[in-house]
Enzyme design. Structure first.
Site, mmCIF file in Angstrom:
data_model
loop_
_atom_site.group_PDB
_atom_site.id
_atom_site.type_symbol
_atom_site.label_atom_id
_atom_site.label_comp_id
_atom_site.label_asym_id
_atom_site.label_seq_id
_atom_site.Cartn_x
_atom_site.Cartn_y
_atom_site.Cartn_z
ATOM 1 N N HIS A 361 0.813 -1.216 0.000
ATOM 2 C CA HIS A 361 0.000 0.000 0.000
ATOM 3 C C HIS A 361 0.848 1.270 0.000
ATOM 4 O O HIS A 361 0.418 2.293 -0.509
ATOM 5 C CB HIS A 361 -1.008 -0.033 1.151
ATOM 6 C CG HIS A 361 -2.164 -0.925 0.810
ATOM 7 N ND1 HIS A 361 -2.192 -2.256 1.150
ATOM 8 C CD2 HIS A 361 -3.285 -0.679 0.104
ATOM 9 C CE1 HIS A 361 -3.297 -2.789 0.672
ATOM 10 N NE2 HIS A 361 -3.981 -1.865 0.047
ATOM 11 N N GLU A 633 -11.801 -10.113 -5.444
ATOM 12 C CA GLU A 633 -10.347 -10.170 -5.250
ATOM 13 C C GLU A 633 -9.887 -11.497 -4.648
ATOM 14 O O GLU A 633 -8.700 -11.778 -4.582
ATOM 15 C CB GLU A 633 -9.847 -8.992 -4.419
ATOM 16 C CG GLU A 633 -10.613 -8.713 -3.152
ATOM 17 C CD GLU A 633 -10.196 -7.409 -2.467
ATOM 18 O OE1 GLU A 633 -9.222 -6.776 -2.873
ATOM 19 O OE2 GLU A 633 -10.872 -7.039 -1.489
ATOM 20 N N ASP A 657 -5.112 -7.736 -5.159
ATOM 21 C CA ASP A 657 -5.266 -8.945 -4.344
ATOM 22 C C ASP A 657 -5.579 -10.161 -5.200
ATOM 23 O O ASP A 657 -5.112 -11.264 -4.911
ATOM 24 C CB ASP A 657 -6.348 -8.738 -3.284
ATOM 25 C CG ASP A 657 -5.793 -8.001 -2.085
ATOM 26 O OD1 ASP A 657 -4.701 -8.375 -1.642
ATOM 27 O OD2 ASP A 657 -6.425 -7.037 -1.627
ATOM 28 N N CYS A 704 -10.503 -1.721 -9.947
ATOM 29 C CA CYS A 704 -9.872 -0.606 -9.222
ATOM 30 C C CYS A 704 -8.478 -0.957 -8.714
ATOM 31 O O CYS A 704 -7.918 -0.253 -7.885
ATOM 32 C CB CYS A 704 -10.763 -0.149 -8.075
ATOM 33 S SG CYS A 704 -11.142 -1.463 -6.911
HETATM 34 C C1 PEP Z 1 -6.998 -4.495 -4.836
HETATM 35 O O1 PEP Z 1 -6.810 -5.458 -4.094
HETATM 36 O O2 PEP Z 1 -6.769 -4.500 -6.057
HETATM 37 C C2 PEP Z 1 -7.515 -3.233 -4.283
HETATM 38 C C3 PEP Z 1 -7.881 -2.264 -5.073
HETATM 39 O O3 PEP Z 1 -7.542 -3.091 -2.938
HETATM 40 P P1 PEP Z 1 -6.266 -2.887 -2.001
HETATM 41 O O4 PEP Z 1 -5.098 -2.599 -2.894
HETATM 42 O O5 PEP Z 1 -6.562 -1.755 -1.083
HETATM 43 O O6 PEP Z 1 -6.158 -4.173 -1.303
HETATM 44 MG MG MG Z 2 -7.626 -5.521 -2.106
#
Ligand code: PEP
Ligand code: MG
Length: 784
Positions: A361, A633, A657, A704
């Site tokens: 992140h 995911e 994910d 996303c």
């Molecule tokens: C993902 O897993 O692609 C997502 C958008 O969520 P995060 O990156 O916050 O886990």
């Molecule tokens: Mg995610």
């Protein structure tokens, strides 16, 4: 054997100078293995040879002088084969190379093992003996284990040495590699932030101001002593006197007469407080660990614990004294999203993290802030890079320490090109995202990882596709109240009053933790995370949902998204709670408005209770139940799309994910970062299947994850039939530019061919080639 091994490695890493460390090691190994000679050769890839760096047994004059080509002699053979070589009579071996200057004519037996770090041969550790014999299997196992353990220590030492060498000469560029975490270039000074006290990570450094260091240590001792007093009085009722005695032992150790005195002595010899502490504590640990008696061996961990507590307090003071220059590159052992957020407005130009990968992140946040980042940089000793000049190349993952004029000029040119590309794509920011033959795809914004994204609204996104709510929960001491959350969410919803704003419910766990809600797990990404936590804690979930619903009043652009869904029960349960929050809120609202109206009536005396209730109901009827969607995911959902579609209003793929779970590659682990690839054919086929099934079950589909912000990724998603893609603000205009410069037909042809490819490598080279053909080659550097 284990104790000997540990001691050798520990002693090696305790030496500040590489040369001393190597000499000590060959001496220790020769002694431990009761043999006649031990030598270490280090690989010089520039010269393509192994250089004899230290030896206890070969001629001293040959150390630092004798080298063996990568394909020469027995040493070269060990390097080439990347496996141990155990020969009874080395001189008879066909690959034996006679080097008279090393004076090894008396030695016959030879056992060499490669020292390999992350698939790269760093050197060769060899032992020799006069007697002609095969070394035993145990000897071989010992040397192999030692080499494996030495590898990372040596990788550290390599840099240590080089850097101190550089400091002396104040010249020479050092190039290091990491994982390209966020694109872009930064030229600036490095500021090291050491968040976690770890004695092993402390680099040995001297300080010109011993007085200040001594004071720092003394204050840390005092603080630690007070902490022990507090701790022991807190625990005095809960544990017995015997156990409490450990605190007395700790306090005695802190006394001037014992450990404290030794640290102070090292400080007066010029060592920094943390370095002096490391030297003393690690020395004690090695002594205790060498004792056969298990009671004393256990004491080693007490010493380590004490040392760590002291280190926390020493570092805390150093941190308080840390002065930030106007602009800087942040370097830390483990850069987290919240650390980035903390320094974001203080002149932060780039990020270097020793751990993590490009889908951590922190890296995602860096991308959304347009800050270059390098993750998983191996073999760095933190402290030594503090205040050094550096260049970060976030495209390639290269890091240059002490760059020379030529390199700086080269990178300044690249920076200007990057700026030109940014200016160019801004031309289309406010235009629709539509292909040349009229196919539209909505480009939305990912937000929430940092505050202050409002300006991104100007970049041309049609709403927010993913608002990560975790970060506001992170930089705090306790969960935010419903009112605080309502205010925050209202602000977010107001940024796009005319467009949908998809808010994800709390997705902590994995690499996102809350300081006040610690989760300790062996496998955090497979553990208690996202919806699993919030369903187990409905009080947290309900407050969050109520805050979202309240914030949505009158705006009606909220959509709620549930993270980490792995089956239908989770949706049913979440839906039940959302309904509960919705109807409770509606009832509360009616009641509050009625009371308000009735008290107003007391002043003008008109309204009846019934009329007030009717009016109140009319207002609360405007409280709308938002659309509810889920993140796709966890791979299990791909096989339950029909059942899921019946329960939700929309799907959004979390490709970050999905990739990690489909490929079984921890997205945060730099060790396996080369295996993590959203362009892996399995991931692309899964995405295609998701798009097809969503169309079949008439459920809107978006994506996303980070894949959407890559030019080739966006083209593939467009062709698969995704309705929306969501990404950080920085990439919104770029992706619009890409989509506006191709036709849907071209995108489909590219997708069809891509889906026939069987490796990620083939996919990348094909897609790069296609981007070039389409005249979008300038985006390749930015995109991959
Ligand atoms: C993902 O897993 O692609 C997502 C958008 O969520 P995060 O990156 O916050 O886990
Ligand atoms: Mg995610």
């Amino acid at each position: 054997m284990l104790t000997t091994l540990r001691r050798i490695v520990l002693e090696f890493s305790q030496e500040a100078e590489l040369q001393n460390a190597l000499e000590r090691m060959v001496y220790n190994v020769k002694k431990a293995m009761k043999t006649d000679c031990c030598s270490i050769y280090l690989a010089d890839y520039h010269q393509q040879h192994f250089l004899l760096m230290a030896s206890d047994g070969l001629a001293k004059t040959s150390v630092g002088e004798t080298s063996i080509g990568f394909s020469e002699g027995l040493v070269g053979l060990v390097g080439q084969r990347e496996e141990p070589l155990n020969i009874a009579d080395a001189q008879q071996h066909q690959d034996y190379m006679h080097a008279p200057e090393v004076e090894e004519d008396d030695f016959n037996a030879f056992l060499g093992t490669p020292i390999i770090h992350q698939r790269k041969v760093l050197g060769i550790l060899a032992i020799q003996q006069k007697e002609s014999r095969h070394y035993t299997e145990n000897d071989e196992a010992f040397l192999v284990t030692l080499s494996a353990q030495l590898a990372s220590a040596l990788a550290n030492a390599e840099v240590k040495n080089l850097l101190s060498h550089q400091q002396q000469k104040n010249q020479g560029v050092k190039q290091l590699h990491g994982i390209a975490g966020a694109p872009g270039i930064a030229l600036s000074e490095i500021i090291v932030c050491q968040p976690q006290a770890d004695l092993a990570a402390v680099s040995l450094k001297k300080s010109p101001d011993s007085q200040k260091q001594l004071l720092r240590f003394e204050q840390a001792v005092e603080k630690t002593r007070i902490e022990f007093d507090v701790l022991s009085s807190q625990l005095s009722e809960a544990i017995d006197d015997d156990s409490l005695a450990i605190f007395d032992v700790y306090k005695q150790l802190l006394e001037q007469a014992s450990l404290g005195h030794e640290v102070a002595a090292k400080i007066s010899k010029g060592w920094r407080a943390d370095s002096a502490l490391k030297l003393v504590i690690e020395h004690y640990i090695s002594q205790f660990e060498a004792i056969e008696d298990s009671y004393f061996r256990e004491r080693a961990s007490d010493i380590r614990d004490l040392g760590t507590r002291l280190l926390v307090n020493i570092q805390q003071q150093a941190k308080e004294e840390l002065e930030l220059p106007k602009e800087f590159i942040l370097l830390a052992q483990d850069v987290s999203a919240s650390l980035v957020a903390q320094y974001q407005h203080q002149g932060l130009l780039g990020i270097i993290s020793l751990t993590g990968s490009n889908n951590s992140h922190a890296a995602i946040l860096a991308r959304s802030l347009g800050l270059p980042a390098i993750m998983g940089v191996n073999a760095l000793v933190l402290g030594q890079l503090h205040q050094q000049q550096a260049i970060i190349d976030g495209y390639s993952g290269e890091l240059f320490i002490n760059p020379d004029e030529g390199l700086i000029r080269e990178y300044q040119y690249l920076l200007s090109q990057e700026k030109a590309l940014t200016d160019k794509v801004m031309e289309v920011a406010q235009l629709p995202c539509i292909t040349q033959d009229g196919r539209a795809i909505e480009v939305l914004l990912n937000a929430g990882l940092s505050a202050g994204f409002e300006h991104s609204a100007k970049l041309g996104a049609l709403g927010i596709g993913l608002y990560r709510t975790e970060i506001p929960f992170m930089n705090r001491n306790c969960f935010p109240s419903e009112q605080e959350q309502t205010q925050l969410y209202r602000k977010v919803l107001q940024v796009f009053p005319k467009h949908g704003v998809t808010m994800r419910t709390l997705d902590v766990g994995g690499d996102k933790s809350l300081p006040y809600f610690p989760i300790n797990e062996e496998n955090p990404f497979l553990g208690w995370r996202g919806i699993r936590i919030t369903l187990d804690h409905p009080e947290i979930f309900l407050v969050q949902v109520r805050a979202m619903l309240r914030a949505n009043q009158g705006l009606n652009n909220l959509e709620i998204m549930l993270p980490m869904i792995s089956g239908v029960e989770e949706i049913d349960e979440a839906n039940r709670l959302i309904n509960q929050a919705f109807f409770e809120l509606k009832a509360e609202l009616t009641k509050d408005i009625t009371t308000e109206l009735m008290s107003a009536r007391n002043e003008d005396g008109h309204l009846t209770l019934q009329q007030a209730q009717q009016k109140a109901q009319a207002v609360s009827a405007k409280l709308v139940r938002p659309k509810i969607g889920i993140m796709l995911e966890v791979p299990s959902v791909i096989f339950q799309m029909e059942a899921l579609a019946k329960r939700v209003d929309f799907f959004s793929v979390g490709s970050n994910d999905l990739t990690q779970y489909l490929l079984a590659v921890d997205r945060n682990n730099s060790q396996v970062a080369n295996l993590y690839d959203a362009f892996h054919p399995a991931v692309l086929n899964a995405l295609n299947s998701i798009a097809q099934q969503s169309a079949k079950y008439l459920t809107p589909i978006s994506l996303c994850g980070e894949l959407a912000s890559q030019p080739a990724g966006a083209i593939l998603l467009l062709a698969m039939g995704f309705d929306k893609i969501s990404m950080n603000g920085h990439n919104v205009p770029r992706i619009k530019w890409v989509i506006r410069h191709i036709s849907f037909e071209q995108a489909q042809n590219i997708l069809n061919k891509t889906l026939t490819l069987t490796t990620a490598k083939e996919v990348h080279s094909y897609l790069n080639e296609q981007l070039e053909v389409l005249g979008l080659g300038g985006f390749i550097r930015a995109g991959f």
